[in-house]
Design a protein around this motif. Structure first.
Motif, mmCIF file in Angstrom:
data_model
loop_
_atom_site.group_PDB
_atom_site.id
_atom_site.type_symbol
_atom_site.label_atom_id
_atom_site.label_comp_id
_atom_site.label_asym_id
_atom_site.label_seq_id
_atom_site.Cartn_x
_atom_site.Cartn_y
_atom_site.Cartn_z
ATOM 1 N N TYR A 195 1.134 35.387 55.383
ATOM 2 C CA TYR A 195 2.540 35.800 55.049
ATOM 3 C C TYR A 195 2.472 37.225 54.634
ATOM 4 C CZ TYR A 195 5.916 35.951 51.288
ATOM 5 O OH TYR A 195 7.296 36.215 50.384
ATOM 6 N N ILE A 196 3.060 37.927 55.335
ATOM 7 C CA ILE A 196 2.848 39.346 55.313
ATOM 8 C C ILE A 196 4.197 39.959 55.004
ATOM 9 C CG2 ILE A 196 2.210 41.507 56.677
ATOM 10 C CD1 ILE A 196 1.260 39.400 58.748
ATOM 11 N N GLY A 197 4.039 40.780 53.608
ATOM 12 C CA GLY A 197 5.110 41.584 53.331
ATOM 13 C C GLY A 197 5.244 42.878 53.300
ATOM 14 N N GLY A 198 6.246 43.606 52.546
ATOM 15 C CA GLY A 198 6.286 45.065 52.810
ATOM 16 C C GLY A 198 5.017 45.873 51.961
ATOM 17 N N PRO A 202 -2.176 31.839 62.422
ATOM 18 C CA PRO A 202 -0.677 32.205 62.502
ATOM 19 C C PRO A 202 -0.291 33.080 61.438
ATOM 20 C CG PRO A 202 -0.813 29.981 61.650
ATOM 21 C CD PRO A 202 -2.307 30.432 61.930
ATOM 22 N N CYS A 203 0.842 33.917 61.695
ATOM 23 C CA CYS A 203 1.200 34.584 60.431
ATOM 24 C C CYS A 203 2.767 34.881 60.756
ATOM 25 C CB CYS A 203 0.557 36.002 60.650
ATOM 26 S SG CYS A 203 1.073 36.941 62.012
ATOM 27 N N CYS A 252 2.651 24.685 55.401
ATOM 28 C CA CYS A 252 1.097 25.034 55.520
ATOM 29 C C CYS A 252 0.562 24.503 54.219
ATOM 30 C CB CYS A 252 0.986 26.533 55.555
ATOM 31 S SG CYS A 252 1.681 27.212 54.003
ATOM 32 N N ASP A 253 -1.059 24.387 54.310
ATOM 33 C CA ASP A 253 -1.721 24.115 53.011
ATOM 34 C C ASP A 253 -2.363 25.089 52.304
ATOM 35 O OD1 ASP A 253 -3.597 24.400 54.832
ATOM 36 O OD2 ASP A 253 -4.807 22.474 54.573
ATOM 37 N N VAL A 254 -2.598 26.004 53.052
ATOM 38 C CA VAL A 254 -3.417 27.340 52.448
ATOM 39 C C VAL A 254 -2.508 28.436 53.025
ATOM 40 C CG1 VAL A 254 -5.304 28.836 52.221
ATOM 41 C CG2 VAL A 254 -5.394 26.326 52.370
ATOM 42 N N LEU A 255 -1.939 29.302 51.963
ATOM 43 C CA LEU A 255 -1.146 30.459 52.319
ATOM 44 C C LEU A 255 -1.595 31.559 51.707
ATOM 45 C CD1 LEU A 255 1.501 31.528 53.338
ATOM 46 C CD2 LEU A 255 2.792 30.906 51.003
ATOM 47 N N LYS A 306 0.319 23.063 48.592
ATOM 48 C CA LYS A 306 -0.120 23.994 49.242
ATOM 49 C C LYS A 306 -0.926 24.556 48.259
ATOM 50 C CE LYS A 306 3.346 25.503 50.997
ATOM 51 N NZ LYS A 306 4.734 24.435 50.594
ATOM 52 N N LYS A 307 -1.902 25.498 48.532
ATOM 53 C CA LYS A 307 -2.795 26.579 47.841
ATOM 54 C C LYS A 307 -2.442 27.686 48.287
ATOM 55 C CE LYS A 307 -5.405 23.129 45.596
ATOM 56 N NZ LYS A 307 -5.231 23.112 43.881
ATOM 57 N N ILE A 308 -2.209 28.510 46.982
ATOM 58 C CA ILE A 308 -1.424 30.054 47.444
ATOM 59 C C ILE A 308 -2.584 31.053 47.078
ATOM 60 C CG2 ILE A 308 0.118 31.640 47.277
ATOM 61 C CD1 ILE A 308 2.139 29.110 46.708
ATOM 62 N N ILE A 309 -2.937 32.016 47.821
ATOM 63 C CA ILE A 309 -3.787 33.171 47.626
ATOM 64 C C ILE A 309 -2.772 34.467 47.479
ATOM 65 C CG2 ILE A 309 -5.586 34.642 48.377
ATOM 66 C CD1 ILE A 309 -6.573 32.321 49.994
ATOM 67 N N HIS A 310 -2.646 35.124 46.484
ATOM 68 C CA HIS A 310 -1.784 36.175 46.449
ATOM 69 C C HIS A 310 -2.309 37.529 46.256
ATOM 70 C CE1 HIS A 310 2.658 37.445 44.758
ATOM 71 N NE2 HIS A 310 2.000 37.931 45.755
ATOM 72 N N ILE A 311 -2.225 38.589 47.025
ATOM 73 C CA ILE A 311 -2.865 39.837 46.860
ATOM 74 C C ILE A 311 -1.549 40.812 46.692
ATOM 75 C CG2 ILE A 311 -4.226 41.331 48.138
ATOM 76 C CD1 ILE A 311 -5.071 39.093 50.166
#
Length: 586
Positions: A209-212, A233-234, A270-273, A296-301
């Protein structure tokens, strides 16, 4: 040798390598303008309204990865700039806005053209300063540029009283800058990164999941390597378009309120984002509890720790520069020789293709009415997908985002967080000046363009040959769509009863005007317009008034609860039975 404060301001801008200053003169900054007149190292661009000055500086920054600079006078000059400052703040755009202020003895005495610029802008700037001592002027400006560009970027205001610009002082400019209380984290924690890659390796239904932040952080190459090397996929947010090529098969398109069916369904199931420089804002995730109802499990950068878990609880937070974090993730993935479950990933892609097969952006063509979606498709074809596209806010903005496939970052310039009408034309000016050999088009609407249409005069003065594509439906289109869908077709104050003749208006400003009323004329008109490399061309395209933007996620609804276009009326959402049974969800 001592020089005036005004000359110090100019010298500081020269030291920073500033190319353009967008502004409008007035009494409180007249000394600075006099100093600008005496130099030739950077150009000043005289706009016709201070809001446009900040928007132009904003787009200059977005399209060039440099700090934009605006200069406004005190009082109404300063307050006119606030909308542009807030626009940049919500989209994390690095700006330095220099505002004039009444003399220091008069501050707080309701002097002529006095406003508390520091107080007014405090909620919508990364930081602001009021300079009360000329000895601190140069250091303050250096600090403003440092703060604007580092960490999570944003606008910084420097309020300069008139008497400070008149006083004398020796000039000395710092070569580097540090602020003891401000130390942004750039490298992600290696332990958190290790957890992230191990979690991703175990995913059955992964999604990027791609942001600004990926655009502002110049992480497009790393995003592409992650997605393509792992076969993932993205999806891009509105602000993240171009961070991964929109024409590539692994891109599901934009997600959110007007995102594609496949992107929204993938985001929900999704199950891992892996969220890269995105903030889960309300136009992407309307109701966090509904979004999280599907496990779902979320990785946030993100470079900004305050953005992580602000709206959605995440499992692995990673604070750092997204470019550096992604590099470290890829390196750890290779060193650990990790791989995804090929069977599960193949099944996930099979389901994604089922969702994509519904072709949610398909629209009914017409032989008599110009469909706005058709105009955007032709704009993409005529420009070869290589143009810098600015937009205003409304239906036309969403159609541009949906139908113009951005393959490179910094080619999509729009107001995302604040949703500012009037942004498009001055933004096109800034983008064109930053990229003089690029093709720049402003996609706008008949309501938005009138917010800052006076900048056609600026374009004439400085020979800025942008192309304006006005999708003219004689409505405040997005508000009309809501009134149709939720307010019983009560079109309260959304019909434009007294539009100007845009062709004659463009010609009155010294530009080329073209009116397009038939579908067969769209492509020839676009080609003719873009062939005029040295002229601003205003294309007034008369479009179908009844068109709405679909898909659409209503406020309070989940990403899997979209209002869909007519041809998808029988599509139903059927939940997964288990993690490996993808079933027929459509």
């Amino acid at each position: 040798m001592q020089i005036t404060g005004a000359e110090i301001v100019v010298r500081c801008l020269q030291e920073e390598g500033v190319e353009f200053v967008f502004g409008y003169p007035g009494g409180a900054v007249i000394e600075i303008y006099d100093a600008i007149f005496k130099q030739s190292q950077f150009r000043h661009v005289l706009v016709r309204h201070e809001q446009a000055a900040v928007h132009a500086a904003d787009a200059y920054s977005r399209s060039s990865d440099k700090v934009g600079v605006a200069l406004v006078t005190s009082g109404p000059g300063a307050t006119n700039a606030v909308t542009g400052i807030a626009t940049a703040y919500l989209d994390s755009i690095p700006l330095v806005v220099l505002s004039g202020q009444v003399g220091t003895p008069a501050i707080g005495l309701d002097a002529f053209q006095e406003v508390d610029m520091v107080g007014i802008t405090r909620p919508c700037v990364k930081h602001n300063f009021l300079v009360k001592d000329i000895a601190e002027l140069a250091t303050t400006i250096k600090k403003a540029f440092y703060l604007a560009k580092s960490g999570r970027p944003g606008p910084v205001v420097v309020d300069i009283p008139k008497d400070i610009t008149q006083q004398l002082h020796a000039f000395s400019y710092p070569q580097s800058m540090s602020v003891r209380s401000y130390v942004p984290v750039t490298r992600g924690h290696s332990g958190q990164i290790k957890k992230a890659v191990n979690l991703l390796a175990g995913a059955q239904r992964p999604l990027i999941y791609i942001g600004g932040g990926a655009v502002q952080g110049n992480a497009a190459d790393e995003v592409r390597e992650l997605v393509q090397s792992l076969g993932l996929p993205c999806t891009n947010t509105l602000m993240g378009l171009g961070a991964y090529p929109g024409s590539d098969r692994q891109c599901l398109g934009m997600l959110g309120m007007h995102g594609t069916y496949e992107a929204n369904m993938a985001m929900h199931y999704c199950d891992v984002l892996v969220a890269v420089g995105a903030r889960f804002d309300d136009r992407v995730i309307s109701v966090p509890s509904h979004f999280l109802s599907q496990p779902k499990k979320i990785i946030h950068i993100d470079v900004d720790p305050s953005s992580i878990a602000k709206r959605v609880k995440v499992d692995i937070p990673i604070v750092g520069d997204v470019k550096l974090v992604l590099r470290d993730m890829l390196e750890q993935w290779r060193q650990a020789q990790l791989s995804l479950d090929a069977g599960a990933l193949a099944g996930w892609w099979k389901q994604l293709e089922v969702w994509r097969s519904h072709d949610c952006l398909r629209f009914a063509p017409s032989e008599t009415l110009i469909k706005p979606q058709f105009v955007m498709q032709k704009l993409y074809e005529v420009t070869g997908g290589e143009a810098i596209i600015t937009s205003d806010v409304g239906q036309h903005q969403m159609w541009a985002a949906q139908y113009y496939r951005f393959d490179q970052p910094r080619r999509w310039i729009n107001s995302g967080g604040l949703g500012t009408m009037g942004f498009g034309l001055p933004a096109a000016m800034g983008a064109q000046l930053a990229n003089p050999y690029a093709t720049v088009a402003c996609v706008t609407g008949d309501a938005s363009i009138q917010m800052n249409i006076q900048e056609l005069s600026t374009c004439k003065q400085y020979h800025i040959p942008v192309k304006v594509v006005n999708l003219n439906n004689r409505y405040l289109g997005m508000v009309r769509q809501w009134q149709e869908m939720f307010y019983g077709n009560r079109y309260s104050e959304t019909y434009m009863d007294a539009l100007p003749d845009f062709v004659k208006l463009a010609e009155a400003y010294g530009h080329v005007g073209m009116r397009i009323e038939h579908p067969g004329d769209v492509e020839p008109a676009l080609r003719e317009a873009f062939a005029m490399k040295e002229r601003l061309v205003f294309l007034d395209v008369i479009t179908d008034q009844s068109e709405n933007v679909f898909p659409m996620v209503q406020n309070g609804k989940g990403l899997n609860q979209m209002d869909l276009p007519p041809h998808m009326g029988d599509v139903q959402d059927v939940p997964f039975e288990n993690n490996r049974d993808y079933g027929n969800m459509c």
